[in-house]
Design a protein around this motif. Structure first.
Motif, PDB file in Angstrom:
ATOM      1  N   GLN A  16       0.827  -1.219   0.000  1.00 65.90           N
ATOM      2  CA  GLN A  16       0.000   0.000   0.000  1.00 65.90           C
ATOM      3  C   GLN A  16       0.855   1.261   0.000  1.00 65.90           C
ATOM      4  O   GLN A  16       0.334   2.360  -0.140  1.00 65.90           O
ATOM      5  N   ASP A  17       2.156   1.108   0.158  1.00 63.74           N
ATOM      6  CA  ASP A  17       3.019   2.294   0.053  1.00 63.74           C
ATOM      7  C   ASP A  17       2.965   2.831  -1.375  1.00 63.74           C
ATOM      8  O   ASP A  17       3.240   4.005  -1.618  1.00 63.74           O
ATOM      9  N   HIS A  18       2.619   1.964  -2.337  1.00 61.28           N
ATOM     10  CA  HIS A  18       2.607   2.391  -3.739  1.00 61.28           C
ATOM     11  C   HIS A  18       1.208   2.438  -4.327  1.00 61.28           C
ATOM     12  O   HIS A  18       0.889   3.355  -5.073  1.00 61.28           O
ATOM     13  N   LEU A  19       0.377   1.430  -4.023  1.00 65.25           N
ATOM     14  CA  LEU A  19      -0.961   1.333  -4.613  1.00 65.25           C
ATOM     15  C   LEU A  19      -1.978   1.057  -3.504  1.00 65.25           C
ATOM     16  O   LEU A  19      -1.817   0.091  -2.754  1.00 65.25           O
ATOM     17  N   ARG A  20      -2.992   1.905  -3.426  1.00 64.34           N
ATOM     18  CA  ARG A  20      -4.000   1.671  -2.370  1.00 64.34           C
ATOM     19  C   ARG A  20      -5.302   2.392  -2.675  1.00 64.34           C
ATOM     20  O   ARG A  20      -5.332   3.371  -3.427  1.00 64.34           O
ATOM     21  N   SER A  21      -6.372   1.897  -2.042  1.00 62.73           N
ATOM     22  CA  SER A  21      -7.631   2.644  -1.973  1.00 62.73           C
ATOM     23  C   SER A  21      -7.786   3.081  -0.528  1.00 62.73           C
ATOM     24  O   SER A  21      -7.573   2.274   0.389  1.00 62.73           O
ATOM     25  N   THR A  22      -8.125   4.349  -0.316  1.00 66.41           N
ATOM     26  CA  THR A  22      -8.355   4.864   1.039  1.00 66.41           C
ATOM     27  C   THR A  22      -9.839   5.208   1.151  1.00 66.41           C
ATOM     28  O   THR A  22     -10.381   5.860   0.251  1.00 66.41           O
ATOM     29  N   THR A  23     -10.463   4.730   2.224  1.00 69.09           N
ATOM     30  CA  THR A  23     -11.914   4.918   2.356  1.00 69.09           C
ATOM     31  C   THR A  23     -12.281   5.350   3.768  1.00 69.09           C
ATOM     32  O   THR A  23     -11.781   4.780   4.743  1.00 69.09           O
ATOM     33  N   THR A  24     -13.141   6.363   3.856  1.00 71.38           N
ATOM     34  CA  THR A  24     -13.729   6.757   5.139  1.00 71.38           C
ATOM     35  C   THR A  24     -15.208   6.416   5.103  1.00 71.38           C
ATOM     36  O   THR A  24     -15.902   6.769   4.150  1.00 71.38           O
ATOM     37  N   SER A  25     -15.670   5.706   6.139  1.00 70.76           N
ATOM     38  CA  SER A  25     -17.096   5.451   6.295  1.00 70.76           C
ATOM     39  C   SER A  25     -17.546   6.164   7.549  1.00 70.76           C
ATOM     40  O   SER A  25     -16.833   6.154   8.560  1.00 70.76           O
ATOM     41  N   SER A  26     -18.705   6.772   7.480  1.00 70.27           N
ATOM     42  CA  SER A  26     -19.220   7.501   8.630  1.00 70.27           C
ATOM     43  C   SER A  26     -20.719   7.276   8.740  1.00 70.27           C
ATOM     44  O   SER A  26     -21.397   7.044   7.735  1.00 70.27           O
ATOM     45  N   THR A  27     -21.217   7.326   9.973  1.00 67.76           N
ATOM     46  CA  THR A  27     -22.664   7.195  10.168  1.00 67.76           C
ATOM     47  C   THR A  27     -23.089   8.127  11.291  1.00 67.76           C
ATOM     48  O   THR A  27     -22.315   8.394  12.220  1.00 67.76           O
ATOM     49  N   SER A  28     -24.297   8.663  11.164  1.00 70.46           N
ATOM     50  CA  SER A  28     -24.820   9.554  12.199  1.00 70.46           C
ATOM     51  C   SER A  28     -26.336   9.506  12.160  1.00 70.46           C
ATOM     52  O   SER A  28     -26.924   9.434  11.080  1.00 70.46           O
ATOM     53  N   GLU A  29     -26.940   9.589  13.348  1.00 66.84           N
ATOM     54  CA  GLU A  29     -28.406   9.626  13.362  1.00 66.84           C
ATOM     55  C   GLU A  29     -28.892  10.950  12.782  1.00 66.84           C
ATOM     56  O   GLU A  29     -30.045  11.079  12.397  1.00 66.84           O
ATOM     57  N   GLY A  30     -27.963  11.921  12.684  1.00 65.90           N
ATOM     58  CA  GLY A  30     -28.348  13.239  12.159  1.00 65.90           C
ATOM     59  C   GLY A  30     -28.299  13.339  10.634  1.00 65.90           C
ATOM     60  O   GLY A  30     -28.763  14.327  10.063  1.00 65.90           O
ATOM     61  N   TYR A  31     -27.716  12.363   9.955  1.00 69.19           N
ATOM     62  CA  TYR A  31     -27.638  12.444   8.488  1.00 69.19           C
ATOM     63  C   TYR A  31     -29.021  12.275   7.874  1.00 69.19           C
ATOM     64  O   TYR A  31     -29.841  11.506   8.381  1.00 69.19           O
ATOM     65  N   GLU A  32     -29.207  12.958   6.726  1.00 71.70           N
ATOM     66  CA  GLU A  32     -30.451  12.761   5.974  1.00 71.70           C
ATOM     67  C   GLU A  32     -30.562  11.316   5.518  1.00 71.70           C
ATOM     68  O   GLU A  32     -29.534  10.683   5.245  1.00 71.70           O
ATOM     69  N   GLN A  33     -31.784  10.812   5.385  1.00 72.04           N
ATOM     70  CA  GLN A  33     -32.010   9.414   4.997  1.00 72.04           C
ATOM     71  C   GLN A  33     -31.289   9.039   3.692  1.00 72.04           C
ATOM     72  O   GLN A  33     -31.122   9.881   2.811  1.00 72.04           O
ATOM     73  N   GLY A  34     -30.889   7.803   3.588  1.00 72.19           N
ATOM     74  CA  GLY A  34     -30.264   7.295   2.354  1.00 72.19           C
ATOM     75  C   GLY A  34     -28.752   7.289   2.466  1.00 72.19           C
ATOM     76  O   GLY A  34     -28.151   8.242   2.992  1.00 72.19           O
ATOM     77  N   ASP A  35     -28.134   6.196   2.016  1.00 72.29           N
ATOM     78  CA  ASP A  35     -26.670   6.096   2.016  1.00 72.29           C
ATOM     79  C   ASP A  35     -26.118   6.862   0.819  1.00 72.29           C
ATOM     80  O   ASP A  35     -26.757   6.917  -0.235  1.00 72.29           O
ATOM     81  N   ARG A  36     -24.894   7.419   0.978  1.00 72.18           N
ATOM     82  CA  ARG A  36     -24.258   8.134  -0.152  1.00 72.18           C
ATOM     83  C   ARG A  36     -22.786   7.724  -0.252  1.00 72.18           C
ATOM     84  O   ARG A  36     -22.130   7.466   0.757  1.00 72.18           O
ATOM     85  N   LEU A  37     -22.306   7.670  -1.507  1.00 68.95           N
ATOM     86  CA  LEU A  37     -20.929   7.218  -1.781  1.00 68.95           C
ATOM     87  C   LEU A  37     -20.262   8.142  -2.792  1.00 68.95           C
ATOM     88  O   LEU A  37     -20.875   8.515  -3.792  1.00 68.95           O
ATOM     89  N   TRP A  38     -19.004   8.523  -2.503  1.00 71.70           N
ATOM     90  CA  TRP A  38     -18.211   9.314  -3.448  1.00 71.70           C
ATOM     91  C   TRP A  38     -16.939   8.550  -3.797  1.00 71.70           C
ATOM     92  O   TRP A  38     -16.230   8.088  -2.905  1.00 71.70           O
TER      93      TRP A  38
END
Ligand code: ADE
Length: 427
Positions: free
Chosen positions: A61-83
């Motif tokens: 992963q020092d050369h090739l990687r995917s970095t991903t953050t997942s987050s959840t909150s009861e305050g988020y608007e309904q529906g999952d979203r991905l970028w």
């Protein structure tokens, strides 16, 4: 308002024994395959069940990687979203991302049922942002590292008790080879026998530190006209190739045990000969498909010729195999070699296949090369390469890397999302 997040990175993996036939079609489509050369069986393709086991090396992963953050909150608007890479992607109903998220939520619900104090995260919307540090134009499949990072980040967010092998069952349904990116080192994807896929999972064969001298040189070969997509190609292969039946029943099972033994013994000769023969077997099966599928091009074949000649000359002068090529569903070559032989291999490929993009040379192979370290084996026949070498750009870039570790949990400072759950950087 309660909010949680987890950031991870996950590696790319490159197969030595190819999972020649996985499929991602809707549940209604069934593929035929011959089971243990006794009868024709059926496997549900929505579950992404392969027709043979496979084995890969996880790359650093020092050369090739995917970095991903997942987050959840009861305050988020309904529906999952991905970028992905700063651009929002739709999470389609019944699509691979949704299948993974539904399975992870089910496991989170089990945690919540056992512990009434656990936050009810399984009921809250998710926000996920991911970046690949290599461009799609590099011709490397990002879905393996991408889906592994997605599954691992949500499992960390949900504090799931499942093992990496259990998580690999979910990653497999996102993108078959993603299951192998949940481990570092040398990894097998056991095809399994069950119709529900519960035993089609990844297991580690050896840790990275068992054989850290294993290096890989990725030669990105330009692919002007894109041929068959690998998914539809695989379906045609399953439906029409008789050679595939021989491969899955009589060739791959023995090779899986032989290569595992070679890895355990750090036997490069064994590892290299199985890897090259299996790549050629896989491409023979592609050619045996009706209509035939050609993934290799003239440049790919020229790289094969150079590696074969290096090995021939080395064996003829009393040495061992120096390098192993492998190709999956495309023209890019990956050359495996031990670190000590890489200065010669990098300078040879660099000389015969001048690139358009600068070679970053992360291990200082060219900078530190001497006449001795970059000398090809005695008797190497230059005429295996076109006179004067290939035109600049036939290989567009080289990526030098080595065997690496499994997914990493990163600190929240490296998070890709704001507290509102949108990417810090948009495309
Ligand atoms: N598909 C390709 N790259 C991906 C990524 N980084 N995350 C999720 N899915 C992907």
């Amino acid at each position: 308002m309660a909010r949680f997040e987890a950031t991870v990175s996950a590696p790319v993996n490159i197969a030595c024994i190819n999972a020649s036939c996985v499929s991602r079609n809707p549940a209604t489509v069934l593929i035929l395959f011959q089971c243990a050369h006794r009868y024709w069986g059926k496997r549900n393709t929505a579950l992404i069940l392969p027709t043979n086991s496979s084995l890969s090396v996880t790359l650093s992963q020092d050369h090739l990687r995917s970095t991903t953050t997942s987050s959840t909150s009861e305050g988020y608007e309904q529906g999952d979203r991905l970028w992905l890479n700063g651009k929002e992607e739709e999470i389609t109903k019944g699509g691979r991302t949704e299948v993974c998220l539904a399975a992870l939520r089910k496991w989170r619900r089990e945690v919540e049922e056992k512990d009434s104090t656990a936050a009810k995260m399984s009921e809250w919307p998710l926000r996920i942002a991911s970046f690949n540090n290599f461009p799609t134009a590099a011709g490397l499949a990002s879905s393996a590292s991408g889906l592994a990072a997605l599954v691992y980040s949500v499992s960390q967010l949900y504090v799931l008790p499942q093992t990496p092998s259990q998580l690999s069952l979910i990653a497999r349904q996102g993108s078959g080879s993603a299951c192998r990116s949940l481990f570092g080192g040398f990894v097998a994807w056991e095809m399994g026998q069950r119709d529900d896929g519960a035993d089609s999972l990844a297991v580690q064969v050896a840790e990275r530190d068992h054989w850290p001298e294993m290096h890989a040189l990725i030669c990105v070969v330009s692919d002007a006209k894109k041929g068959t997509s690998s998914t539809s190609g695989m379906q045609k292969t399953v439906a029409t190739s008789t050679l595939l039946q021989h491969r899955i029943n009589h060739v791959v099972p023995d090779r899986m045990s032989e290569i595992s033994r070679a890895i355990a013994a750090k036997d490069f000769n064994g590892f290299a000969s199985i890897t090259m023969r299996d790549s050629n077997s896989f491409h023979a099966v592609c050619l045996d498909t009706a209509p035939p599928i050609f993934y290799l091009n003239d440049v790919s074949r020229a790289i094969i010729a150079v590696v074969e000649e290096m090995n021939r000359a080395s064996l003829a002068s009393g040495g061992g195999l120096l390098a192993a090529y492998t190709f999956d569903a495309g023209p890019n070559a990956v050359i495996y070699a031990l670190e000590e032989n890489m200065p010669m291999i990098v300078s040879t490929i660099n000389e015969f296949f001048p690139q358009t993009l600068d070679f970053p040379d992360p291990f200082n192979m060219l900078a530190a090369a001497t006449a001795a370290t970059s000398a090809r084996p005695q008797g190497f026949n230059n005429s295996v390469v076109r006179e004067g070498g290939w035109e600049k750009g036939a290989v567009s870039r080289l990526i030098h890397t080595c065997v690496g570790d499994g997914p990493r949990r990163l600190s929240d400072e490296e998070g890709l999302l704001t507290v509102e759950g949108v990417p810090k950087t948009l495309a």
